[in-house]
Motif scaffolding. Structure first.
Motif, PDB file in Angstrom:
ATOM      1  N   UNK A 105      -0.855  -5.450   3.637  1.00  0.00           N
ATOM      2  CA  UNK A 105      -0.369  -4.125   4.015  1.00  0.00           C
ATOM      3  C   UNK A 105      -1.322  -3.448   4.985  1.00  0.00           C
ATOM      4  N   UNK A 106      -2.598  -3.560   4.732  1.00  0.00           N
ATOM      5  CA  UNK A 106      -3.581  -2.899   5.586  1.00  0.00           C
ATOM      6  C   UNK A 106      -3.699  -3.545   6.965  1.00  0.00           C
ATOM      7  N   UNK A 175      -1.833   4.591  13.304  1.00  0.00           N
ATOM      8  CA  UNK A 175      -0.600   5.272  12.892  1.00  0.00           C
ATOM      9  C   UNK A 175      -0.368   5.112  11.395  1.00  0.00           C
ATOM     10  N   UNK A 176      -0.639   3.936  10.914  1.00  0.00           N
ATOM     11  CA  UNK A 176      -0.472   3.647   9.486  1.00  0.00           C
ATOM     12  C   UNK A 176      -1.399   4.521   8.639  1.00  0.00           C
ATOM     13  N   UNK A 177      -2.648   4.629   9.026  1.00  0.00           N
ATOM     14  CA  UNK A 177      -3.609   5.437   8.270  1.00  0.00           C
ATOM     15  C   UNK A 177      -3.216   6.914   8.305  1.00  0.00           C
ATOM     16  N   UNK A 178      -2.827   7.396   9.466  1.00  0.00           N
ATOM     17  CA  UNK A 178      -2.410   8.797   9.587  1.00  0.00           C
ATOM     18  C   UNK A 178      -1.217   9.081   8.676  1.00  0.00           C
ATOM     19  N   UNK A 179      -0.247   8.182   8.657  1.00  0.00           N
ATOM     20  CA  UNK A 179       0.946   8.379   7.829  1.00  0.00           C
ATOM     21  C   UNK A 179       0.593   8.387   6.344  1.00  0.00           C
ATOM     22  N   UNK A 180      -0.282   7.488   5.928  1.00  0.00           N
ATOM     23  CA  UNK A 180      -0.672   7.443   4.515  1.00  0.00           C
ATOM     24  C   UNK A 180      -1.476   8.688   4.136  1.00  0.00           C
ATOM     25  N   UNK A 181      -2.362   9.127   5.019  1.00  0.00           N
ATOM     26  CA  UNK A 181      -3.125  10.338   4.741  1.00  0.00           C
ATOM     27  C   UNK A 181      -2.216  11.562   4.654  1.00  0.00           C
ATOM     28  N   UNK A 182      -1.173  11.574   5.467  1.00  0.00           N
ATOM     29  CA  UNK A 182      -0.224  12.681   5.431  1.00  0.00           C
ATOM     30  C   UNK A 182       0.498  12.734   4.085  1.00  0.00           C
ATOM     31  N   UNK A 183       0.866  11.565   3.564  1.00  0.00           N
ATOM     32  CA  UNK A 183       1.502  11.511   2.235  1.00  0.00           C
ATOM     33  C   UNK A 183       0.574  12.076   1.169  1.00  0.00           C
ATOM     34  N   UNK A 184      -0.697  11.721   1.250  1.00  0.00           N
ATOM     35  CA  UNK A 184      -1.664  12.222   0.279  1.00  0.00           C
ATOM     36  C   UNK A 184      -1.839  13.726   0.405  1.00  0.00           C
ATOM     37  N   UNK A 185      -1.934  14.208   1.646  1.00  0.00           N
ATOM     38  CA  UNK A 185      -2.127  15.641   1.865  1.00  0.00           C
ATOM     39  C   UNK A 185      -0.944  16.448   1.342  1.00  0.00           C
ATOM     40  N   UNK A 186       0.258  15.980   1.590  1.00  0.00           N
ATOM     41  CA  UNK A 186       1.454  16.702   1.139  1.00  0.00           C
ATOM     42  C   UNK A 186       1.537  16.740  -0.377  1.00  0.00           C
ATOM     43  N   UNK A 187       1.135  15.663  -1.032  1.00  0.00           N
ATOM     44  CA  UNK A 187       1.245  15.593  -2.490  1.00  0.00           C
ATOM     45  C   UNK A 187       0.256  16.500  -3.200  1.00  0.00           C
ATOM     46  N   UNK A 205      -1.685   4.099  -2.393  1.00  0.00           N
ATOM     47  CA  UNK A 205      -2.371   4.426  -1.140  1.00  0.00           C
ATOM     48  C   UNK A 205      -3.878   4.409  -1.349  1.00  0.00           C
ATOM     49  N   UNK A 206      -4.327   5.049  -2.428  1.00  0.00           N
ATOM     50  CA  UNK A 206      -5.758   5.054  -2.738  1.00  0.00           C
ATOM     51  C   UNK A 206      -6.242   3.634  -2.987  1.00  0.00           C
ATOM     52  N   UNK A 207      -5.472   2.851  -3.735  1.00  0.00           N
ATOM     53  CA  UNK A 207      -5.860   1.473  -4.041  1.00  0.00           C
ATOM     54  C   UNK A 207      -5.969   0.629  -2.775  1.00  0.00           C
ATOM     55  N   UNK A 208      -5.036   0.827  -1.857  1.00  0.00           N
ATOM     56  CA  UNK A 208      -5.095   0.071  -0.595  1.00  0.00           C
ATOM     57  C   UNK A 208      -6.327   0.450   0.211  1.00  0.00           C
TER      58      UNK A 208
END
Length: 278
Positions: A105-106, A175-187, A205-208
C-alpha cells in the motif's frame, strides 16, 4: 514505473531482518512520554521506497515456512483453540504478512495490494480473532478455510504478484500521504463521530505509517526516526486496545460495529492532531 530489480537481491542482513521484526513487535507499545518530532516524516526517493518494499518481502520470505504454518493452522483448528505458544507463533506469521501488505500500500503506484495477499492476511486476522475470543466453532471453520488458502503453490503465486508491482512515483506517494493525513485530520475534529468500522480504517492509516517508518529506519538509522516510531507506536497501541474492546463487544452482541458511533477519545485524537500538524 515497473519493477526493474529483484526483490531477492541485494539480500538484507540477518541483523536488519531481526531489527525489522523487533520494530514490528514494538509498534503498538504505549509510551506516555513519547513526543512527536518536528517535521517527522521522510522525503522519500523512489529508490528508498523500493528498498523498503524489498526488505518487507525478504522478511516475509525468510521468516515463514509454509509447511510449518499449515501444521500450526491444522493444530489450532483441530483443538478449536490455540495454546499461548501457538498464539504467539501465529501472531509472528501474520505480522509478516501484514507488514508486506502495508509495504504494498505504501510503495506501489496504485497504493493498494494484490488480492491474494489481502485475502489471506484478512482471513488470518479473522482466524486469530476467533481463537482469541474463544469462538471454537468459528476457529475450526476458519482454520479449514485458511488451510485451503495456504495449499501448495500459494507462496510461489504470491511471490509473482509481489514481484510484479509497479513502484510509486514520488508525486503519487505525496498525494497518497496527503490524502491519508486529511482523513486523520477530519476524524479528530470534535464534532465527528465514528463507527467501529471507520475507527478500524483510521487505525490502518497509523499502522501503515509506522510500518513504513519502521522499515526505513532499519535501512537508514536515525534517532529522529526512532522517536517518530515511538510516538506512532503509542497512538497505534491506544487504538489497538480500543479496537480489541470493540471487537469483543461485537462478539458478545453488545455493539453494532457498523452503525453505532462514538467520539474519538482525546488521548488518541490529540496525538493524531499533533502528528498531522507537525
Amino acid at each position: 514505473m515497473s519493477c526493474s530489480f529483484s526483490i531477492e537481491f541485494p539480500q538484507a542482513t540477518e541483523a536488519q531482518l531481526a531489527a525489522l521484526m523487533q520494530n514490528i513487535l514494538d509498534d503498538d507499545k504505549i509510551n506516555w512520554e513519547a513526543r512527536c518530532p518536528i517535521k517527522p516524516e521522510v522525503d522519500f526517493t523512489t529508490a528508498e521506497l523500493a528498498d523498503c518494499y524489498r526488505l518487507a518481502w525478504q522478511l516475509l520470505a525468510s521468516g515463514v515456512n509454509m509447511g510449518s504454518a499449515r501444521r500450526l493452522v491444522v493444530s489450532i483448528a483441530i483443538r478449536c483453540s490455540a495454546t499461548p505458544e501457538q498464539a504467539v507463533s501465529f501472531k509472528l506469521i501474520r505480522a509478516r504478512f501484514k507488514h508486506m501488505r502495508f509495504a504494498c500500500t505504501n510503495c506501489s503506484e496504485q497504493h493498494t495490494y494484490p488480492e491474494i495477499l489481502h485475502s489471506v492476511t484478512r482471513l488470518m486476522g479473522d482466524f486469530q480473532d476467533a481463537f482469541r475470543n474463544g469462538q471454537r466453532v468459528k476457529t475450526a471453520w476458519l482454520g479449514i478455510k485458511l488451510l485451503f488458502r495456504l495449499r501448495a503453490g500459494f507462496f510461489g503465486f504470491l511471490r509473482k504478484n509481489i514481484a510484479d508491482v509497479h513502484y510509486s512515483s514520488i508525486e503519487s506517494f505525496k498525494r497518497y500521504v496527503v490524502a491519508e493525513n486529511q482523513c486523520l485530520a477530519e476524524a479528530t475534529q470534535g464534532c465527528i463521530s465514528l463507527t467501529g468500522r471507520k475507527f478500524h480504517e483510521l487505525r490502518k492509516i497509523i499502522s501503515r505509517r509506522i510500518a513504513l517508518n519502521d522499515t526505513y529506519r532499519v535501512l537508514y538509522p536515525s534517532p529522529k526516526l526512532d522517536a517518530f516510531s515511538l510516538y506512532l507506536a503509542t497512538i497505534n497501541g491506544l487504538m489497538g486496545e480500543m479496537h480489541d474492546d470493540l471487537v469483543l463487544k461485537r462478539v458478545q452482541g453488545e455493539l453494532d460495529y457498523d452503525s453505532q458511533s462514538f467520539k474519538l477519545p482525546d488521548e488518541i485524537a490529540s496525538r493524531i492532531r499533533a502528528f498531522v500538524s507537525a
